[in-house]
Design a protein around this motif. Structure first.
Motif, PDB file in Angstrom:
ATOM      1  N   LEU A   1     -68.635   1.932   2.095  1.00 33.14           N
ATOM      2  CA  LEU A   1     -69.541   2.968   1.633  1.00 33.14           C
ATOM      3  C   LEU A   1     -70.998   2.503   1.697  1.00 33.14           C
ATOM      4  N   PHE A   2     -71.225   1.217   1.417  1.00 34.88           N
ATOM      5  CA  PHE A   2     -72.583   0.692   1.516  1.00 34.88           C
ATOM      6  C   PHE A   2     -73.102   0.827   2.941  1.00 34.88           C
ATOM      7  N   SER A   3     -72.262   0.479   3.914  1.00 34.87           N
ATOM      8  CA  SER A   3     -72.692   0.562   5.311  1.00 34.87           C
ATOM      9  C   SER A   3     -72.864   2.023   5.739  1.00 34.87           C
ATOM     10  N   TYR A   4     -72.010   2.911   5.226  1.00 32.26           N
ATOM     11  CA  TYR A   4     -72.115   4.328   5.589  1.00 32.26           C
ATOM     12  C   TYR A   4     -73.436   4.914   5.101  1.00 32.26           C
ATOM     13  N   TYR A   5     -73.882   4.452   3.919  1.00 31.24           N
ATOM     14  CA  TYR A   5     -75.152   4.919   3.388  1.00 31.24           C
ATOM     15  C   TYR A   5     -76.300   3.975   3.758  1.00 31.24           C
ATOM     16  N   ARG A   6     -76.168   3.307   4.901  1.00 30.00           N
ATOM     17  CA  ARG A   6     -77.231   2.487   5.500  1.00 30.00           C
ATOM     18  C   ARG A   6     -77.675   1.376   4.564  1.00 30.00           C
ATOM     19  N   ASP A   7     -76.692   0.660   4.037  1.00 34.76           N
ATOM     20  CA  ASP A   7     -76.923  -0.511   3.192  1.00 34.76           C
ATOM     21  C   ASP A   7     -77.769  -0.184   1.951  1.00 34.76           C
ATOM     22  N   SER A   8     -77.611   1.000   1.442  1.00 31.79           N
ATOM     23  CA  SER A   8     -78.268   1.365   0.191  1.00 31.79           C
ATOM     24  C   SER A   8     -77.205   1.837  -0.796  1.00 31.79           C
ATOM     25  N   GLU A   9     -77.591   1.978  -2.047  1.00 27.35           N
ATOM     26  CA  GLU A   9     -76.634   2.359  -3.069  1.00 27.35           C
ATOM     27  C   GLU A   9     -76.068   3.751  -2.788  1.00 27.35           C
ATOM     28  N   TYR A  10     -74.783   3.904  -3.020  1.00 24.97           N
ATOM     29  CA  TYR A  10     -74.147   5.203  -2.883  1.00 24.97           C
ATOM     30  C   TYR A  10     -73.911   5.786  -4.268  1.00 24.97           C
ATOM     31  N   SER A  11     -73.897   7.104  -4.360  1.00 21.48           N
ATOM     32  CA  SER A  11     -73.702   7.800  -5.627  1.00 21.48           C
ATOM     33  C   SER A  11     -72.275   8.323  -5.699  1.00 21.48           C
ATOM     34  N   VAL A  12     -71.447   7.691  -6.512  1.00 22.64           N
ATOM     35  CA  VAL A  12     -70.065   8.145  -6.689  1.00 22.64           C
ATOM     36  C   VAL A  12     -70.050   9.577  -7.219  1.00 22.64           C
ATOM     37  N   ARG A  13     -70.975   9.875  -8.107  1.00 24.44           N
ATOM     38  CA  ARG A  13     -71.038  11.214  -8.697  1.00 24.44           C
ATOM     39  C   ARG A  13     -71.260  12.276  -7.628  1.00 24.44           C
ATOM     40  N   ASP A  14     -72.210  12.030  -6.724  1.00 23.13           N
ATOM     41  CA  ASP A  14     -72.502  13.014  -5.685  1.00 23.13           C
ATOM     42  C   ASP A  14     -71.380  13.094  -4.656  1.00 23.13           C
ATOM     43  N   ILE A  15     -70.733  11.962  -4.361  1.00 17.04           N
ATOM     44  CA  ILE A  15     -69.618  11.978  -3.413  1.00 17.04           C
ATOM     45  C   ILE A  15     -68.471  12.812  -3.967  1.00 17.04           C
ATOM     46  N   LEU A  16     -68.155  12.641  -5.253  1.00 20.71           N
ATOM     47  CA  LEU A  16     -67.077  13.417  -5.874  1.00 20.71           C
ATOM     48  C   LEU A  16     -67.394  14.907  -5.829  1.00 20.71           C
ATOM     49  N   ARG A  17     -68.649  15.263  -6.045  1.00 14.02           N
ATOM     50  CA  ARG A  17     -69.017  16.671  -6.001  1.00 14.02           C
ATOM     51  C   ARG A  17     -68.894  17.226  -4.587  1.00 14.02           C
ATOM     52  N   ASP A  18     -69.339  16.452  -3.597  1.00 19.01           N
ATOM     53  CA  ASP A  18     -69.278  16.924  -2.214  1.00 19.01           C
ATOM     54  C   ASP A  18     -67.838  17.108  -1.741  1.00 19.01           C
ATOM     55  N   LEU A  19     -66.902  16.316  -2.288  1.00 17.50           N
ATOM     56  CA  LEU A  19     -65.506  16.388  -1.862  1.00 17.50           C
ATOM     57  C   LEU A  19     -64.743  17.532  -2.540  1.00 17.50           C
ATOM     58  N   SER A  20     -65.338  18.174  -3.532  1.00 18.11           N
ATOM     59  CA  SER A  20     -64.642  19.202  -4.301  1.00 18.11           C
ATOM     60  C   SER A  20     -64.894  20.586  -3.708  1.00 18.11           C
ATOM     61  N   PRO A  21     -63.977  21.522  -3.932  1.00 18.22           N
ATOM     62  CA  PRO A  21     -64.156  22.896  -3.416  1.00 18.22           C
ATOM     63  C   PRO A  21     -65.399  23.544  -4.002  1.00 18.22           C
ATOM     64  N   ASP A  22     -66.029  24.421  -3.236  1.00 17.33           N
ATOM     65  CA  ASP A  22     -67.177  25.161  -3.732  1.00 17.33           C
ATOM     66  C   ASP A  22     -66.730  26.220  -4.733  1.00 17.33           C
ATOM     67  N   CYS A  23     -67.647  26.610  -5.600  1.00 14.02           N
ATOM     68  CA  CYS A  23     -67.294  27.560  -6.659  1.00 14.02           C
ATOM     69  C   CYS A  23     -66.891  28.918  -6.094  1.00 14.02           C
ATOM     70  N   GLY A  24     -67.474  29.314  -4.966  1.00 19.50           N
ATOM     71  CA  GLY A  24     -67.102  30.582  -4.358  1.00 19.50           C
ATOM     72  C   GLY A  24     -65.667  30.618  -3.892  1.00 19.50           C
ATOM     73  N   GLU A  25     -65.059  29.431  -3.678  1.00 21.15           N
ATOM     74  CA  GLU A  25     -63.658  29.357  -3.265  1.00 21.15           C
ATOM     75  C   GLU A  25     -62.715  29.436  -4.458  1.00 21.15           C
ATOM     76  N   LEU A  26     -63.211  29.168  -5.661  1.00 27.11           N
ATOM     77  CA  LEU A  26     -62.359  29.165  -6.858  1.00 27.11           C
ATOM     78  C   LEU A  26     -62.543  30.426  -7.704  1.00 27.11           C
ATOM     79  N   VAL A  27     -63.785  30.877  -7.847  1.00 24.83           N
ATOM     80  CA  VAL A  27     -64.077  32.096  -8.602  1.00 24.83           C
ATOM     81  C   VAL A  27     -64.464  33.145  -7.569  1.00 24.83           C
ATOM     82  N   ILE A  28     -63.502  33.978  -7.166  1.00 21.87           N
ATOM     83  CA  ILE A  28     -63.690  34.811  -5.980  1.00 21.87           C
ATOM     84  C   ILE A  28     -64.278  36.174  -6.305  1.00 21.87           C
ATOM     85  N   ARG A  29     -64.219  36.604  -7.556  1.00 23.74           N
ATOM     86  CA  ARG A  29     -64.711  37.942  -7.889  1.00 23.74           C
ATOM     87  C   ARG A  29     -65.117  37.966  -9.360  1.00 23.74           C
TER      88      ARG A  29
END
Length: 324
Positions: A33-61
């Motif tokens: 993960l360090f190398s993927y983010y170009r040898d800088s700190e990665y944010s576990v919090r942001d990665i978890l959010r990016d991997l989760s479904p968008d709200c429009g996919e869960l709350v449809i109406r």
């Protein structure tokens, strides 16, 4: 790779978990993960959010005060201590560790329309239709059932099941669940102000602010800070989904997971051999006795009314409206 990234879910504070990987494997993923983010700190919090479904996919109406709404505009996707949630009517600053991401999140929150309630009435309410995820989805779950988990909390508080004093509701598939929220306003006489907090068992706003060294105080906020301090005492860092933008703390990364897993066993108190633990290990199991409710303000209580949702009525399938 998806299976390996599931190890990031162990940063959530769900109890009774077992370690997925050993220390050497965590180290390799950490370097990747360090190398993927170009040898800088990665944010576990942001990665978890990016991997989760968008709200429009869960709350449809949805319907708000009798009018259809675009649910994607009303919900914010935010990591919490136990999972990534779609949050409605949220008014708390971002928790991202990066300033640019915090500014982006805060702009998104300010763009969301505010919904103000005046009474508990079907004419002054919100209604949402939730969409389940397919069985083949890679979403990581912790409950033995596949119901929707709703957490009710004040809009300024951090959305954490571990601290919330209001509660959670499980909504099963094909059901209609009504959740009335009843406020109770309370205040205290001037004479109470002279009684020490440990006797009156509550804080006034200025006392709570001094206790947490921040402008906002609530019982949930105090419990959140107590848990964060406990993690820092034990591991020297805080789990990324728990870190707050107002707290100057180090965020745990993948090599810190074994310590966090050990912290969870002590905090939740399910170690069968607790009498063999050293005294230092008991630093993690704080009782948070300093956390008290406020002396005046509003207290919320919730109830639920559940009814099964029939797919048809008199052999007629729902084709229109919210139940379509």
């Amino acid at each position: 790779m998806a299976d390996r990234l599931l190890v990031l879910a162990q940063f959530y504070l769900n109890p009774l978990e077992t370690e997925r990987w050993n220390t050497s494997e965590l180290g390799r993923l950490h370097r990747l993960l360090f190398s993927y983010y170009r040898d800088s700190e990665y944010s576990v919090r942001d990665i978890l959010r990016d991997l989760s479904p968008d709200c429009g996919e869960l709350v449809i109406r949805g319907i708000v005060f009798g009018a259809p709404v675009n649910t994607s505009r009303l919900f914010l996707k935010r990591p919490t201590s136990s999972n990534v949630c779609c949050i409605f009517n949220y008014r708390r600053a971002s928790y991202s560790r990066f300033a640019t991401k915090r500014a982006e999140d805060d702009d998104e929150m300010r763009a969301v329309p505010k919904v103000v309630f005046e009474s508990n009435s079907i004419l002054n309410s919100v209604q949402f239709v939730l969409q389940g995820t397919p069985e083949e989805d890679m979403t990581n779950t912790f409950n033995t059932n596949n119901a929707f988990q709703l957490t009710i909390f004040p809009q300024e508080d951090y959305a954490t099941l571990q601290s919330t004093t209001l509660g959670e509701v499980l909504v099963d598939h094909n059901t209609i669940v009504e959740i009335p929220i009843q406020p109770m306003f309370f205040t205290s006489a001037k004479e109470v102000h002279g009684v020490p907090p440990h006797i009156r068992r509550c804080y006034y706003p200025e006392e709570g602010s001094r206790l947490l060294n921040q402008t906002y105080y609530s019982l949930d906020e105090c419990l959140l800070v107590c848990r964060i301090k406990s993690m820092v005492d034990h591991c020297g860092c805080v789990s990324p989904p728990m870190g707050g933008s107002s707290l100057d703390v180090a965020f745990c990364m993948l090599p810190d997971l074994p310590c966090l897993m050990r912290w969870k066993t002590i905090w939740y108190g399910y170690n069968e051999f607790s009498f063999l633990q050293s005294k230092d290990e008991h630093l993690a199991q704080r009782q948070c006795e300093q956390c008290l409710p406020t002396c005046n303000g509003v207290s919320m209580s919730i109830t639920t009314n559940v009814a099964p949702l029939r797919r048809t009525y008199n052999n007629t399938v729902y084709f229109t409206g919210l139940l379509d």
